[in-house]
Design an enzyme around this catalytic site. Sequence first.
Site, short mmCIF file in Angstrom:
data_model
loop_
_atom_site.label_atom_id
_atom_site.label_comp_id
_atom_site.label_asym_id
_atom_site.label_seq_id
_atom_site.Cartn_x
_atom_site.Cartn_y
_atom_site.Cartn_z
N PRO A 114 0.84 -1.05 0.00
CA PRO A 114 -0.11 0.05 -0.08
C PRO A 114 0.97 1.03 -0.08
O PRO A 114 1.81 1.38 0.64
CB PRO A 114 -0.84 -0.07 1.29
CG PRO A 114 -0.69 -1.63 1.79
CD PRO A 114 0.56 -1.91 1.00
N GLU B 190 0.59 -0.39 9.42
CA GLU B 190 1.71 -0.10 8.38
C GLU B 190 1.51 -1.28 7.15
O GLU B 190 2.49 -1.58 6.56
CB GLU B 190 2.93 -0.43 8.94
CG GLU B 190 3.29 0.49 10.12
CD GLU B 190 4.82 0.40 10.44
OE1 GLU B 190 5.46 0.17 9.45
OE2 GLU B 190 5.20 1.10 11.63
N SER C 180 6.07 9.06 1.54
CA SER C 180 7.12 9.80 2.31
C SER C 180 7.66 9.28 3.38
O SER C 180 8.58 9.55 4.22
CB SER C 180 6.33 11.16 3.06
OG SER C 180 5.30 10.67 3.78
N TYR D 114 13.76 14.00 19.68
CA TYR D 114 14.02 14.17 18.28
C TYR D 114 15.39 14.57 17.89
O TYR D 114 15.47 15.60 18.42
CB TYR D 114 12.91 14.98 17.36
CG TYR D 114 12.53 14.75 16.09
CD1 TYR D 114 11.69 14.06 15.43
CD2 TYR D 114 13.49 15.17 15.17
CE1 TYR D 114 11.31 14.03 14.23
CE2 TYR D 114 13.57 15.17 13.98
CZ TYR D 114 12.33 14.62 13.32
OH TYR D 114 12.15 14.40 11.89
N GLY E 85 -3.96 -4.62 5.81
CA GLY E 85 -5.00 -4.23 4.55
C GLY E 85 -4.91 -2.94 4.23
O GLY E 85 -3.96 -2.39 4.69
N ILE E 86 -5.71 -2.25 3.46
CA ILE E 86 -5.49 -0.97 2.82
C ILE E 86 -6.55 0.05 3.55
O ILE E 86 -7.76 -0.36 3.33
CB ILE E 86 -5.78 -0.81 1.51
CG1 ILE E 86 -4.48 -1.76 0.69
CG2 ILE E 86 -5.69 0.61 0.97
CD1 ILE E 86 -4.29 -1.87 -0.63
#
Lengths: 530, 530
Positions: free
Chosen positions: B125, B257, B130, B449, B261-262
């Site tokens: 999928p 992820e 990105s 981060y 499925g989609i």
Amino acid sequence: MRRQKKFYAWGYADEDLSADEIKPWEAEIAQRYGISSFDVTPAPKSDEIALRATRLTVPSGLQSIVRTDHLTRLEHSYGKAGFDAIRMLMRSVPNPPDAVAFPENEQDIVRVLDWCDQAGAMAIPYGGGSSVVKGIEPPASAEKVVTISLRHMDKVLEVDSVSHAARIQGGIYGPAIEDQLRQTPFTMRHYMQAYRCSTLGGWIATRSGGHYATLYTHIDDFVESLRVVTPSGALETRRLPGSGAGPSPDRMFLGSEGILGIITEAWVRLRKKPTFRASASVRFKNFFAGADAVRAITQAGLYPANCRLLEAREALPGIPWSSEEAVLVLAFESADHPLEAWMKRALEICGDHGGAADPTDPDDENAHRSGAAGAWRNRFIRAPHYSEHAAARGILSSTFETAMTWERVPEFHRKITAITRDTIKRVTGRDGTVTCRFTHVYPDGPCLYFTFGGILDKRRQLEQFMEILTTCTAATVEHGGTTTHHHAVGRFHRPFYDKQRPELFARALRAAKRELDPKGMMNPGVLIDP
Amino acid sequence: MRRQKKFYAWGYADEDLSADEIKPWEAEIAQRYGISSFDVTPAPKSDEIALRATRLTVPSGLQSIVRTDHLTRLEHSYGKAGFDAIRMLMRSVPNPPDAVAFPENEQDIVRVLDWCDQAGAMAIPYGGGSSVVKGIEPPASAEKVVTISLRHMDKVLEVDSVSHAARIQGGIYGPAIEDQLRQTPFTMRHYMQAYRCSTLGGWIATRSGGHYATLYTHIDDFVESLRVVTPSGALETRRLPGSGAGPSPDRMFLGSEGILGIITEAWVRLRKKPTFRASASVRFKNFFAGADAVRAITQAGLYPANCRLLEAREALPGIPWSSEEAVLVLAFESADHPLEAWMKRALEICGDHGGAADPTDPDDENAHRSGAAGAWRNRFIRAPHYSEHAAARGILSSTFETAMTWERVPEFHRKITAITRDTIKRVTGRDGTVTCRFTHVYPDGPCLYFTFGGILDKRRQLEQFMEILTTCTAATVEHGGTTTHHHAVGRFHRPFYDKQRPELFARALRAAKRELDPKGMMNPGVLIDP
């Protein structure tokens, strides 16, 4: 010495409603339904209830932590719903557990599960026994049942005063959490009606809803990590403030209702005990005017701790049953800052919707315990005690709760109210009553909590009770709601839950269960069938 | 006409950094690392990259929605991480998808999945492509791969202006959501760095983190319900503001992820466009003074929309690299009420921790676009464009993110910083740099981060890059963090994720996947192996 619970009803054996509570309540009910007197079934004594002999022999190595005596088995046979009280008053307990285990640690749990495995017994995890959905009731189909009570695993093990969290065992009762936090600046503040006799592990297993009406509504939001003992082994999730690494493992156990394993401990979020409070009661001409205000408050991002919209006649003493008035119990609380700006804006919004505020004195430390807020609070805390007395008198008095997005609320409320009223009339031949409150509110919708009442025919009390409750609960799902917002599914809600949840999800959950519980021994009949 | 994406790097083919952006950046890097000039690898042209011939024949019935041309396959081969840019500049794409499908509706998806099933192909999928974790990269081991791009399923289907929610298709890009909401009072406001070229379905599948630093941090908090097409059929969860009925079905797909499925559509929560804003930049003498203030703000229940703590040298122009200063970008926003009380208290807390506020003019509508906040905002939005230019020059410039409870943050920060610095030195033979920011903050801990940089040997650029990134990411998990707070696991994080998640959970997830995807065709290698 451990305080003895009342085996047949809510609370402890040494406590009950006073005559000063019973009498005006009886009078109110009598007047409401046009009854002259009540036939009161006496509370059962434990030796009046015959139990099937246990079908298990406890191995010698487990005898110190497993009990099979009459009272222990009886106490663990039912939850605390109206239908449980009725059956206890009928002296009818056909499916008690065969034994009740009281593990003191995870190793004990493993030993008990191993025994269940060898003996071909089902295992039912048991917290405080406050289930109102047959969540801890042995199913008739089970050949042998061991109930596993976590009550000895009742400690706050660790408090993190920097991150405001604690590691707590699953079997701890609500008040014991706050007791053990007393020397700290912290509180968990996950209060619900069953708070006194329910446990952290039970809250997590059932996705309970607590004190906070917004933001931290469900226990889900408190959990940082879990430990779970499954028949396939123990599992611990990583303690983190947030993560995006795959589907959340915690969320698989949140709401798992004992079918995957036993939640032995969790890291949960705490907060500092509130030192600032702002409370108000706001009257609205009717429930929907109040609902509009509540919606606007939640969508404004103000996040009140309490934002419970009640029909005044249900919640407050002295309001005639014909009144359409609603009252909003509104409160902000903080350990950090005064709350004038928050409350001022919330009251402005109420005013925009015709709400007349009855703000309490901001200097009154006990504002939330006086006035309409206080009256509601007292009713809320004492309510579970009335269940046995209603059952003893053939009084129908129960609740069901659901949730719905705002745009469908008026139509949904109208339909569910009509169905409930019609069902009571059809089943009992008399007019009943139905009221609604919002217990938790989100920007996109409320939890609607319906309370209904009437007079049952005592000869067919259980049958009538079940028919009414089943019809109304089914209607919430048929009309788009959830079968439960915070009471769990258990065995009672299964038919409605089965319609609500996607079948492919049930298949995935069944597959996950087979992995963690290959023999299907954990809490059979709850959520899914093997 | 659809605007062409840049096949080898972030953004669109017709856009790039200007010379005015490149030059000072080059100069800054040259000065920071003591470099005199850069050897710049030219951007690849598509015909410079040879691709293996497709191993699939598209059935005639699918030819209108499936493409196998060179540029389409090339564009869908990699995500947008630094290692993706490096490999594109190396003209190295050994495992492109064999075909790319562009379904226009769920029926098309079913047809494509049926074809994959019959042809023995894997299905990946694809949202905006990105991914920075190899989430959409065909694995070398797959014999045949069909990438399924949702880009034609890009509509806001329905807006509920009462409950503030919308039903939106999974393939819609971030800006298109806001465009299609332009005629309404609402916004989704789930902005992240990849916002321009990522999709709602991708956000849900990867548990993305967005604009809000508190409360609505992850996409998880926006989702009311989902529709998913799995190889075993389609599934739709019930739209509800809240529920306690069993483990949440939505949470099984949040973070899945693409392995189950989609995600074709979702009901998501919106809010009114903010009309009140209060912004400030607050300077602290160092990062930990700022961290203490941020912790106090989150624990105070103030819930700022923005609460990003940055090292000034990383975030702002003109700060010398030796500076230890930190800057907190703090903002409240509301569509309902002025925010003086909120900001006043947050600034008091900052002051208690030595923070010097630089409050902007409250009447300045564009306060969040000027000053330190504005400088940060510009860097944040433009940052992804630098990746290809860094790769072209052998500049090491990348990030990794994790989360940690507050009480462990100082020690964790110290260790991870040291490991990163040491690893860069060891691998490249030169000093590098490492900085940290908090992007999302919770009462019990922040998302840390980390950004790191240095100079790579261009002859061993990919190998060095991978060794540094892998070592640092592994360290976050070894020292108790999560392998990702909001970038997903993909194929890159698998070894670290495998250590983080409980093995019994992996077994349960595998079992669930087998039920929904019996042949294991969905996004193989991501999260779990069959």
